[in-house]
Write a protein that holds these residues in place. Structure first.
Motif, PDB file in Angstrom:
ATOM      1  N   ARG A 142       0.774  -1.155  -0.015  1.00  0.00           N
ATOM      2  CA  ARG A 142       0.017  -0.282   0.120  1.00  0.00           C
ATOM      3  C   ARG A 142       0.919   1.338  -0.086  1.00  0.00           C
ATOM      4  O   ARG A 142       0.378   2.285   0.585  1.00  0.00           O
ATOM      5  CB  ARG A 142      -0.988  -0.271   1.047  1.00  0.00           C
ATOM      6  N   ARG A 143       1.887   1.266  -0.705  1.00  0.00           N
ATOM      7  CA  ARG A 143       2.920   2.452  -0.838  1.00  0.00           C
ATOM      8  C   ARG A 143       3.142   2.559  -2.546  1.00  0.00           C
ATOM      9  O   ARG A 143       3.567   1.526  -3.031  1.00  0.00           O
ATOM     10  CB  ARG A 143       4.094   2.097  -0.168  1.00  0.00           C
TER      11      ARG A 143
ATOM     12  N   HIS B 254      -3.527   4.016  -0.138  1.00  0.00           N
ATOM     13  CA  HIS B 254      -1.990   4.187  -0.415  1.00  0.00           C
ATOM     14  C   HIS B 254      -1.534   5.198  -0.081  1.00  0.00           C
ATOM     15  O   HIS B 254      -1.849   6.377  -0.400  1.00  0.00           O
ATOM     16  CB  HIS B 254      -2.017   3.772  -2.055  1.00  0.00           C
TER      17      HIS B 254
END
Length: 227
Positions: free
Chosen positions: A73-74, A99
């Motif tokens: 989630r980056r 994100h």
């Protein structure tokens, strides 16, 4: 509509670790956008902007679908120069509300307010004369100052010699870039070049009180793309 760089016949979206900058080593999803307003002589992703490989046009919905294949989630928006497509990016990021978002930029374009609110971290890479770009196009003090003022920006500079470091400190001060937000990293496109440049770059960091950035993707994978 977004235009993504194409690698091995597919839109270039991949899961790896951040190789440079303040968050290096962090697992990320990389989304490489096509097009750039500069033309660095040593660019290691020139295929994303020089016309040798056509870009892939995707809707924000399809792009989000491809990003969400990965559990991470980056997200890192990279290029090319992602801010050339900033009008289309909020539509994508609204579909990825969980994100954190890093943006790689060369520091020549001001992000608009809508996008600025959504970006977690700017990785700004202003270009020095050894990039081969005209100084008037590559160095925009007003833009760099605006990015510094966001307090979300880190400034990473590619250096080839100690004189580059002196130039960085001189020009960064005039552009309002705090020294504690500066990282310097070796000019290197191969493992061998990185190995040769790493020690002197660290020495310059110690001499001038600056933060060192390695180039982990080169150290691990060499010149391989999409990793």
């Amino acid at each position: 509509m977004l235009i993504l760089a194409q690698l091995h016949g597919q839109p270039e979206i991949f899961h790896s670790i951040q190789g440079e900058g303040v968050s290096q080593g962090t697992p990320c999803i990389f989304l490489r956008l096509a097009g750039c307003n500069l033309a660095c002589s040593w660019c290691d992703t020139a295929y994303s902007w020089n016309g040798t490989v056509p870009g892939v046009r995707l809707t924000p919905e399809k792009t989000a679908e491809l990003v969400l294949r990965y559990p991470c989630r980056r997200l890192v928006l990279t290029g090319g120069e992602p801010l050339l497509q900033q009008k289309a990016l909020p539509s994508l990021l609204r579909l990825l509300p969980e994100h954190a978002v890093e943006m790689e930029t060369n520091g020549t374009i001001i992000p608009d307010a809508q996008l600025l609110e959504r970006i977690t971290q700017f990785n700004v890479s202003p270009k020095l004369p050894h990039s081969g770009n005209d100084a008037g196009r590559a160095w925009k003090p007003d833009v760099l100052r605006r990015l510094a003022d966001t307090e979300k920006a880190w400034f990473k500079f590619v250096v080839a010699c100690e004189e580059d470091v002196k130039t960085i400190l001189r020009q960064a001060s005039r552009a309002g870039i705090p020294a504690e937000r500066i990282l310097i990293m070796p000019l290197a496109a191969t493992r061998e070049e990185l190995d040769a440049m790493r020690a002197p770059t660290v020495e310059w960091c110690l001499r001038y009180g600056l933060r060192f950035s390695d180039r982990l993707h080169i150290a691990i994978w060499g010149s391989k793309k999409g990793v």
